[in-house]
Write a protein that holds these residues in place. Structure first.
Motif, PDB file in Angstrom:
ATOM      1  N   TYR A 238      -3.812   7.866   2.842  1.00 13.64           N
ATOM      2  CA  TYR A 238      -2.526   7.193   2.791  1.00 13.64           C
ATOM      3  C   TYR A 238      -2.714   5.760   3.275  1.00 13.64           C
ATOM      4  O   TYR A 238      -3.738   5.419   3.872  1.00 13.64           O
ATOM      5  N   SER A 239      -1.728   4.931   3.003  1.00  8.88           N
ATOM      6  CA  SER A 239      -1.743   3.586   3.569  1.00  8.88           C
ATOM      7  C   SER A 239      -0.335   3.145   3.929  1.00  8.88           C
ATOM      8  O   SER A 239       0.017   3.067   5.083  1.00  8.88           O
ATOM      9  N   CYS A 240       0.517   2.870   2.912  1.00  3.69           N
ATOM     10  CA  CYS A 240       1.800   2.224   3.210  1.00  3.69           C
ATOM     11  C   CYS A 240       2.876   3.176   3.719  1.00  3.69           C
ATOM     12  O   CYS A 240       3.762   2.788   4.456  1.00  3.69           O
ATOM     13  N   LYS A 241       2.818   4.431   3.310  1.00  6.50           N
ATOM     14  CA  LYS A 241       3.853   5.431   3.607  1.00  6.50           C
ATOM     15  C   LYS A 241       5.236   4.970   3.148  1.00  6.50           C
ATOM     16  O   LYS A 241       6.256   5.373   3.704  1.00  6.50           O
ATOM     17  N   SER A 242       5.289   4.092   2.181  1.00  5.15           N
ATOM     18  CA  SER A 242       6.575   3.584   1.682  1.00  5.15           C
ATOM     19  C   SER A 242       6.750   3.788   0.180  1.00  5.15           C
ATOM     20  O   SER A 242       7.664   3.227  -0.403  1.00  5.15           O
ATOM     21  N   GLY A 243       5.841   4.503  -0.446  1.00  8.27           N
ATOM     22  CA  GLY A 243       5.975   4.736  -1.885  1.00  8.27           C
ATOM     23  C   GLY A 243       5.474   3.597  -2.743  1.00  8.27           C
ATOM     24  O   GLY A 243       5.722   3.566  -3.943  1.00  8.27           O
ATOM     25  N   VAL A 244       4.728   2.654  -2.134  1.00  9.39           N
ATOM     26  CA  VAL A 244       4.315   1.463  -2.873  1.00  9.39           C
ATOM     27  C   VAL A 244       2.860   1.528  -3.334  1.00  9.39           C
ATOM     28  O   VAL A 244       2.540   1.193  -4.464  1.00  9.39           O
ATOM     29  N   CYS A 245       1.962   1.982  -2.445  1.00 11.22           N
ATOM     30  CA  CYS A 245       0.537   1.772  -2.733  1.00 11.22           C
ATOM     31  C   CYS A 245      -0.086   2.866  -3.595  1.00 11.22           C
ATOM     32  O   CYS A 245      -1.091   2.631  -4.247  1.00 11.22           O
ATOM     33  N   CYS A 246       0.451   4.061  -3.570  1.00 12.28           N
ATOM     34  CA  CYS A 246      -0.056   5.159  -4.407  1.00 12.28           C
ATOM     35  C   CYS A 246      -1.295   5.856  -3.819  1.00 12.28           C
ATOM     36  O   CYS A 246      -1.871   6.736  -4.442  1.00 12.28           O
ATOM     37  N   THR A 247      -1.724   5.442  -2.630  1.00 13.23           N
ATOM     38  CA  THR A 247      -2.925   6.032  -2.027  1.00 13.23           C
ATOM     39  C   THR A 247      -2.758   7.533  -1.795  1.00 13.23           C
ATOM     40  O   THR A 247      -3.722   8.293  -1.831  1.00 13.23           O
TER      41      THR A 247
HETATM   42  S1  FES Z   1       0.951   6.037   1.283  1.00 12.62           S
HETATM   43 FE1  FES Z   1       2.292   6.970  -0.144  1.00 12.62          FE
HETATM   44  S2  FES Z   1       2.676   5.401  -1.575  1.00 12.62           S
HETATM   45 FE2  FES Z   1       1.495   4.385  -0.048  1.00 12.62          FE
END
Ligand code: FES
Length: 359
Positions: A303-312
């Motif tokens: 994970y990275s952003c946890k905001s639904g932006v990065c897709c990780t």
């Molecule tokens: S960690 Fe889920 S979209 Fe970035």
């Protein structure tokens, strides 16, 4: 698909690009060269500890795939913990945990193709676009590229000299329009901002929207959406428009939201498949996200952003249903195929199986 994984990489060079942007090149040991081979437009997630806090951030790779280096650019944002650290404190020799490259902001290269590419980038949104521009021009000798790049002032143009060099090297195949919001208009510079009006002016002039084979849009959400809609209205097929949100977005970490589950139980059973292993736990329907709950139960998921932006945090639902609070990065076909952003997902059914090994 190889599961994304973190590896400690040593910083080889920190190069000041503008007053508030630094680019960071990493040494990649020979035994990791395959894992860190990237596609133009992809990004790296960097992980480090700052004080007592573990910090993860995603930054796009700005190198072309033929350049033999792995480099990202980090623009300092107000109050940004990692971006301030990177701009003020990181130096060659420092070691960061770096996740293997991810992201689908690209189209396949065809050396025989004679395509028309367009990119609209704002601020640090130039980073993946630069990688795409360099790779396309080097690997598709018959293709051409039009880049529209928005900034406030001349001094805030990231990679300005490199872009000039590219323009000279690929004379006739690369056109760059700088759009500046806080500078008077002068030769070679447009005053204003990137938006629908500019798209229409371009498509009425040197470009034909229907002939755009690939348009890459990277910047804040309002700009990206306006340009996307304007291109589509001018006739660019939706499938040819590729979007990456960057810089400031309106995306915020959503508050826990009661999923509209219609089951007799209070909690769902979640199974996580990763690296061929299975982990199960229960999760209340109105509780935390599947990603957060899995971490609390000892899983080490990307994970990275946890905001639904990065897709990780993308994974595939194999069984059951989930509800996503936000989705700024999955394409419609991915949602259709069952992919979800696990940082945004909460269960809707008594049993949910999520596969992180799905290609
Ligand atoms: S960690 Fe889920 S979209 Fe970035």
């Amino acid at each position: 698909m190889t599961t994304p994984s973190f590896h400690p990489l040593t910083i080889r060079e920190c190069r000041r690009e503008t007053a508030d942007t630094v680019s960071i090149a990493f040494d990649v040991p020979a035994d990791l060269a395959d894992r860190f081979r990237f596609i133009q437009g992809q990004y790296l997630t960097l992980k480090t500890r700052i004080g007592d806090e573990e910090v993860r951030r995603s930054y796009s790779i700005c190198s072309g795939v033929d350049e033999g280096e792995l480099r990202v650019a980090v623009k300092k944002v107000d109050g940004g913990l990692f971006s301030t650290h990177a701009n003020q404190s990181l130096a060659p020799g420092a070691v960061l945990d770096v996740m293997t490259p991810m992201g689908r902001f690209h189209t396949p290269i065809d050396p025989e193709a004679a395509r028309t590419y367009v990119a609209f980038a704002a601020g640090s949104g130039i980073t993946p676009v630069l990688s795409i521009v360099k790779t396309v021009l080097a690997q598709e000798p018959k293709s051409r590229f039009v880049l529209v790049y928005g900034n406030r002032t001349v001094s805030s143009i990231i990679f300005r000299e490199e872009l000039e060099d590219l323009k000279n090297r690929y004379m006739g195949r690369l056109v760059i329009h700088h759009v500046l919001s806080r500078e008077p208009e002068e030769a070679g510079l447009l005053r204003g901002r990137i938006g629908a009006e500019l798209v229409r002016a371009l498509c009425d002039g040197p470009l034909t929207a229907e002939d755009i084979d690939a348009a890459f849009l990277c910047g804040p959400q309002p700009m990206v959406e306006e340009v996307r809609d304007a291109l589509a209205a001018c006739g660019t097929p939706a499938a040819n428009i590729h979007v990456e949100l960057f810089g400031t977005t309106t995306a915020a970490r959503p508050a826990a939201k009661k999923a509209a589950a219609d089951t007799p139980t209070d909690a769902a059973t979640i199974a996580i498949l990763q690296d061929g292993k299975r982990k199960e736990f229960t999760l209340p329907y109105d509780g935390e996200s599947i990603l957060d709950a899995a971490h609390r139960h000892g899983a080490d998921l990307p994970y990275s952003c946890k905001s639904g932006v990065c897709c990780t945090c993308r994974a595939k639902v194999r069984e059951g249903k989930v509800e996503m609070a936000e989705n700024y990065s999955l394409e419609p076909w991915e949602v259709e195929a069952g992919y979800v952003l696990t940082c945004q997902s909460r269960p809707l059914t008594e049993r949910v199986v999520i596969d992180f090994d799905a290609a």
